[in-house]
Design a protein around this motif. Structure first.
Motif, PDB file in Angstrom:
ATOM      1  N   MET A  11       6.721  -4.964  -8.034  1.00 34.04           N
ATOM      2  CA  MET A  11       7.964  -4.343  -7.570  1.00 34.04           C
ATOM      3  C   MET A  11       8.379  -4.974  -6.237  1.00 34.04           C
ATOM      4  O   MET A  11       7.552  -5.166  -5.366  1.00 34.04           O
ATOM      5  N   SER A  12       9.652  -5.335  -6.066  1.00 36.37           N
ATOM      6  CA  SER A  12      10.118  -5.917  -4.808  1.00 36.37           C
ATOM      7  C   SER A  12      10.106  -4.870  -3.701  1.00 36.37           C
ATOM      8  O   SER A  12      10.404  -3.705  -3.935  1.00 36.37           O
ATOM      9  N   ALA A  13       9.781  -5.324  -2.519  1.00 35.46           N
ATOM     10  CA  ALA A  13       9.748  -4.419  -1.376  1.00 35.46           C
ATOM     11  C   ALA A  13      10.042  -5.224  -0.122  1.00 35.46           C
ATOM     12  O   ALA A  13       9.872  -6.437  -0.108  1.00 35.46           O
ATOM     13  N   VAL A  14      10.533  -4.570   0.929  1.00 32.98           N
ATOM     14  CA  VAL A  14      10.680  -5.228   2.223  1.00 32.98           C
ATOM     15  C   VAL A  14       9.857  -4.467   3.241  1.00 32.98           C
ATOM     16  O   VAL A  14       9.727  -3.255   3.164  1.00 32.98           O
ATOM     17  N   SER A  15       9.305  -5.202   4.219  1.00 30.86           N
ATOM     18  CA  SER A  15       8.450  -4.552   5.219  1.00 30.86           C
ATOM     19  C   SER A  15       8.973  -4.830   6.609  1.00 30.86           C
ATOM     20  O   SER A  15       9.580  -5.856   6.863  1.00 30.86           O
ATOM     21  N   THR A  16       8.724  -3.937   7.508  1.00 30.49           N
ATOM     22  CA  THR A  16       8.828  -4.220   8.931  1.00 30.49           C
ATOM     23  C   THR A  16       7.479  -3.848   9.510  1.00 30.49           C
ATOM     24  O   THR A  16       6.552  -3.551   8.770  1.00 30.49           O
ATOM     25  N   SER A  17       7.351  -3.847  10.856  1.00 31.70           N
ATOM     26  CA  SER A  17       6.053  -3.596  11.460  1.00 31.70           C
ATOM     27  C   SER A  17       5.469  -2.255  11.016  1.00 31.70           C
ATOM     28  O   SER A  17       4.276  -2.112  10.830  1.00 31.70           O
ATOM     29  N   ASP A  18       6.325  -1.232  10.792  1.00 28.61           N
ATOM     30  CA  ASP A  18       5.765   0.086  10.531  1.00 28.61           C
ATOM     31  C   ASP A  18       5.973   0.600   9.109  1.00 28.61           C
ATOM     32  O   ASP A  18       5.304   1.519   8.691  1.00 28.61           O
ATOM     33  N   THR A  19       6.869   0.015   8.332  1.00 25.99           N
ATOM     34  CA  THR A  19       7.126   0.594   7.005  1.00 25.99           C
ATOM     35  C   THR A  19       7.342  -0.485   5.955  1.00 25.99           C
ATOM     36  O   THR A  19       7.816  -1.571   6.249  1.00 25.99           O
ATOM     37  N   THR A  20       7.022  -0.134   4.723  1.00 27.19           N
ATOM     38  CA  THR A  20       7.369  -0.961   3.570  1.00 27.19           C
ATOM     39  C   THR A  20       8.274  -0.114   2.695  1.00 27.19           C
ATOM     40  O   THR A  20       7.978   1.049   2.433  1.00 27.19           O
ATOM     41  N   ILE A  21       9.380  -0.712   2.250  1.00 28.15           N
ATOM     42  CA  ILE A  21      10.322   0.060   1.448  1.00 28.15           C
ATOM     43  C   ILE A  21      10.415  -0.566   0.066  1.00 28.15           C
ATOM     44  O   ILE A  21      10.756  -1.748  -0.062  1.00 28.15           O
ATOM     45  N   ALA A  22      10.104   0.208  -0.960  1.00 29.50           N
ATOM     46  CA  ALA A  22      10.228  -0.275  -2.346  1.00 29.50           C
ATOM     47  C   ALA A  22      11.713  -0.341  -2.683  1.00 29.50           C
ATOM     48  O   ALA A  22      12.476   0.584  -2.378  1.00 29.50           O
ATOM     49  N   LEU A  23      12.119  -1.440  -3.299  1.00 27.10           N
ATOM     50  CA  LEU A  23      13.550  -1.653  -3.522  1.00 27.10           C
ATOM     51  C   LEU A  23      14.042  -1.127  -4.868  1.00 27.10           C
ATOM     52  O   LEU A  23      15.216  -0.778  -4.991  1.00 27.10           O
TER      53      LEU A  23
END
Ligand code: IPD
Length: 279
Positions: free
Chosen positions: A1-13
């Motif tokens: 599943m595609s996801a984007v991350s930053t330093s504190d969170t990963t968000i499933a797209l």
């Protein structure tokens, strides 16, 4: 599943594109149901007397805003017709409740709901539905682009050149559009007139989100327009990019100054032509 991350969170797209689709279909249904026969009354004008808004644009945006923020109350929301909402989640929705409002007013069947989710200013999810025809396109950053045929998702790939014609600029069918400001239009008209002798032909569909999906789907070879707002281009440009096209501006990312979409193999020549024509 595609996801984007930053330093504190990963968000499933995938859940975001599912939400965009559910809400976008509901808004498209509302617009279809409320559209009266004939021409739709104009509620007010914006940047110029020909830049119109209808009560149905406002109702569509209100529904999209309510549904998205009910589902994801910490997200930010930017819509064409109403005040921005700040958020804390890092996800920002960018929405055009009816792209192609002039087409909608006249009943010309090319107007769309366009919904994008951005992360750090970059579109990560895009969904566009042609309200009149019911066609739908979507994309997820890093996960590809597709057109829906009912519940089936058909993956989009870079379109092939038309058989039997040479692969050069003269074979390109190019989409474009015009701003609502008279002075900007005068410059755009000069640029389009300069381009016309060098390409197969020009199309002006009247809904930028649908034009971008048309390039993604091989119905146009290229697209160039000045003056697009974030809600016009956020979803469609991700769909075009994920279909394998190159989406850019004049010197960097696509922006209000210029949006250009074309296959990688023709980009250098097309960009040179765009510059030479004075876009
Ligand atoms: C417009 C359409 C049109 C484009 C204009 C946009 P709107 O959006 O996308 O095709 O040429 O630049 O402003 O006003 O119909 O939402």
């Amino acid at each position: 599943m595609s996801a984007v991350s930053t330093s504190d969170t990963t968000i499933a797209l995938e859940p975001l594109v599912d939400l965009a689709r559910t809400v976008g279909r509901e808004a498209a249904e509302l617009v279809r149901e409320r559209r009266p026969a004939g021409r739709v009354p104009v509620a007010t004008t914006k940047s110029s007397p020909i830049d119109v808004v209808t009560e149905i644009d406002r109702a569509s945006e209100a529904l999209i805003r309510r549904r998205i923020l009910d589902a994801r109350p910490d997200d930010a929301f930017i819509g064409e017709e109403d005040e921005d909402v700040a958020g804390t989640s890092g996800v920002e929705w960018v929405v055009d409740p009816i792209d192609g409002t002039v087409n909608f007013v006249y009943g010309y069947p090319a107007y769309a709901v366009s919904i994008a989710a951005r992360r750090d200013g970059e579109a990560v999810v895009g969904y566009v539905v042609n309200i009149a025809s019911g066609e739908e396109w979507g994309a997820v950053a890093g996960g590809g682009a597709w057109r829906w045929a009912g519940e089936e998702r058909i993956a989009l790939a870079p379109p092939l050149p038309v058989e039997g014609t040479p692969v050069d600029l003269g074979s390109l069918l190019v989409g474009t559009g015009f701003n609502y400001s008279r002075s900007v239009r005068e410059a755009q008209a000069r640029a389009v007139a300069a381009m016309l002798p060098h390409v197969r032909d020009i199309r002006r569909g009247g809904a930028a989100a649908l034009d971008l999906c048309a390039v993604a789907d091989g119905r146009l070879d290229a697209y160039v327009e000045q003056g697009l707002k974030p809600w016009d281009l956020a979803a469609g440009s991700l769909i075009a990019a994920e279909a394998g096209l190159v989406v850019s501006g004049l010197d960097g990312p696509a922006d209000e100054r210029l949006t250009l979409v074309v296959a990688a193999s023709r980009r250098r020549e097309f960009l040179e032509l765009v510059r030479a024509c004075g876009f």
